[in-house]
Design an enzyme around this catalytic site. Structure first.
Site, PDB file in Angstrom:
ATOM      1  N   ASP A  14       0.869  -1.177   0.000  1.00 46.72           N
ATOM      2  CA  ASP A  14       0.000   0.000   0.000  1.00 46.72           C
ATOM      3  C   ASP A  14       0.909   1.231   0.000  1.00 46.72           C
ATOM      4  O   ASP A  14       2.138   1.127  -0.156  1.00 46.72           O
ATOM      5  CB  ASP A  14      -0.996  -0.034   1.177  1.00 46.72           C
ATOM      6  CG  ASP A  14      -0.342   0.215   2.533  1.00 46.72           C
ATOM      7  OD1 ASP A  14       0.904   0.293   2.599  1.00 46.72           O
ATOM      8  OD2 ASP A  14      -1.075   0.329   3.531  1.00 46.72           O
ATOM      9  N   CYS A  71       3.142  -3.059   4.135  1.00 42.76           N
ATOM     10  CA  CYS A  71       2.273  -1.956   4.546  1.00 42.76           C
ATOM     11  C   CYS A  71       2.970  -1.274   5.723  1.00 42.76           C
ATOM     12  O   CYS A  71       4.164  -1.499   5.941  1.00 42.76           O
ATOM     13  CB  CYS A  71       0.859  -2.428   4.863  1.00 42.76           C
ATOM     14  SG  CYS A  71       0.688  -3.521   6.283  1.00 42.76           S
ATOM     15  N   THR A  73       2.606  -1.612   9.057  1.00 47.76           N
ATOM     16  CA  THR A  73       2.993  -2.549  10.115  1.00 47.76           C
ATOM     17  C   THR A  73       3.267  -3.957   9.605  1.00 47.76           C
ATOM     18  O   THR A  73       3.865  -4.764  10.326  1.00 47.76           O
ATOM     19  CB  THR A  73       1.841  -2.681  11.135  1.00 47.76           C
ATOM     20  OG1 THR A  73       0.675  -3.125  10.418  1.00 47.76           O
ATOM     21  CG2 THR A  73       1.556  -1.360  11.832  1.00 47.76           C
ATOM     22  N   HIS A 104       9.068 -24.476   8.824  1.00 51.24           N
ATOM     23  CA  HIS A 104       8.021 -25.214   9.543  1.00 51.24           C
ATOM     24  C   HIS A 104       6.603 -24.925   9.051  1.00 51.24           C
ATOM     25  O   HIS A 104       5.754 -25.811   9.116  1.00 51.24           O
ATOM     26  CB  HIS A 104       8.098 -24.882  11.046  1.00 51.24           C
ATOM     27  CG  HIS A 104       9.286 -25.507  11.714  1.00 51.24           C
ATOM     28  ND1 HIS A 104       9.480 -25.484  13.074  1.00 51.24           N
ATOM     29  CD2 HIS A 104      10.352 -26.184  11.204  1.00 51.24           C
ATOM     30  CE1 HIS A 104      10.620 -26.118  13.376  1.00 51.24           C
ATOM     31  NE2 HIS A 104      11.167 -26.538  12.257  1.00 51.24           N
ATOM     32  N   HIS A 139       5.835 -31.484   9.693  1.00 48.60           N
ATOM     33  CA  HIS A 139       5.289 -30.138   9.477  1.00 48.60           C
ATOM     34  C   HIS A 139       4.225 -30.142   8.386  1.00 48.60           C
ATOM     35  O   HIS A 139       3.316 -29.318   8.403  1.00 48.60           O
ATOM     36  CB  HIS A 139       6.415 -29.155   9.158  1.00 48.60           C
ATOM     37  CG  HIS A 139       7.438 -29.086  10.242  1.00 48.60           C
ATOM     38  ND1 HIS A 139       7.143 -28.589  11.494  1.00 48.60           N
ATOM     39  CD2 HIS A 139       8.716 -29.501  10.292  1.00 48.60           C
ATOM     40  CE1 HIS A 139       8.213 -28.694  12.260  1.00 48.60           C
ATOM     41  NE2 HIS A 139       9.190 -29.248  11.567  1.00 48.60           N
TER      42      HIS A 139
HETATM   43  C1  RB5 Z   1      -1.813   2.848   6.553  1.00 47.54           C
HETATM   44  O1  RB5 Z   1      -1.746   4.036   7.257  1.00 47.54           O
HETATM   45  C2  RB5 Z   1      -1.659   1.674   7.511  1.00 47.54           C
HETATM   46  O2  RB5 Z   1      -2.787   1.547   8.308  1.00 47.54           O
HETATM   47  C3  RB5 Z   1      -1.392   0.404   6.748  1.00 47.54           C
HETATM   48  O3  RB5 Z   1      -0.277   0.574   5.947  1.00 47.54           O
HETATM   49  C4  RB5 Z   1      -1.087  -0.833   7.551  1.00 47.54           C
HETATM   50  O4  RB5 Z   1      -0.114  -0.587   8.504  1.00 47.54           O
HETATM   51  C5  RB5 Z   1      -2.213  -1.567   8.108  1.00 47.54           C
HETATM   52  O5  RB5 Z   1      -2.034  -2.605   8.749  1.00 47.54           O
END
Ligand code: RB5
Length: 151
Positions: A14, A71, A73, A104, A139
């Site tokens: 993203d 993304c 996180t 695994h 596994h």
């Molecule tokens: C975008 O701001 C953020 O929410 C997205 O990139 C991601 O981290 C969501 O899990």
């Protein structure tokens, strides 16, 4: 579909993960790995589930061996990716996890958070993910049990 000659990695992100995807693309291509860029291609705000699907479809369709999703996180991407039948996505920020989720869990998607890991570590995580194979054996039974949950 014609059989692929080369190991191929699909990448998608993203807006938050876009710069990290670009760094990973450059790194993997320098290694001689075929890459499929599934977007996004700017920092303009967009919705990560859409890109999770674009990236994962490449593995599900047999066009890529593995997928990397970025993304902010890595968590949203992994949540969305793991809704797709046949996808085993792992959100990793350490080398041990990136290695063992291949050994695994036979993970086929690596999710990375651009606000969690820098480009250097992300490239190392992608290297370990790409270079490690599934151990199989006991596994496989557990992977089969995960697949049963999809039914
Ligand atoms: C975008 O701001 C953020 O929410 C997205 O990139 C991601 O981290 C969501 O899990």
């Amino acid at each position: 579909m014609a059989k692929r000659e080369k190991f191929t990695v699909a990448l998608a992100a993203d807006h938050a993960g876009f710069p990290l995807k670009e760094a990973l693309l450059e790194h993997l291509m320098k290694r001689g790995i075929d890459c499929i860029d599934c977007g996004t291609n700017s920092t303009e705000s967009c919705d990560y589930p859409q890109y999770a699907v674009s990236g994962c479809c490449k593995v599900l369709d047999g066009e890529a061996d593995l997928t990397t999703l970025c993304c902010g996180t890595g968590i949203g991407m992994s949540m969305a990716a793991n809704k797709l039948k046949g996808i085993r996505a792992a959100c990793c920020s350490d080398v041990f996890s990136a290695k063992y989720t291949r050994l695994h869990n036979n993970a086929n998607v690596l999710c990375l958070g651009s606000r969690v890991v820098g480009a250097g570590l992300a490239c190392e995580l992608a290297d370990v993910f790409v270079d490690t194979g599934f151990e199989g054996g006991k596994h496989q039974r557990r992977i089969d049990m995960i697949a049963d949950l999809e039914k």
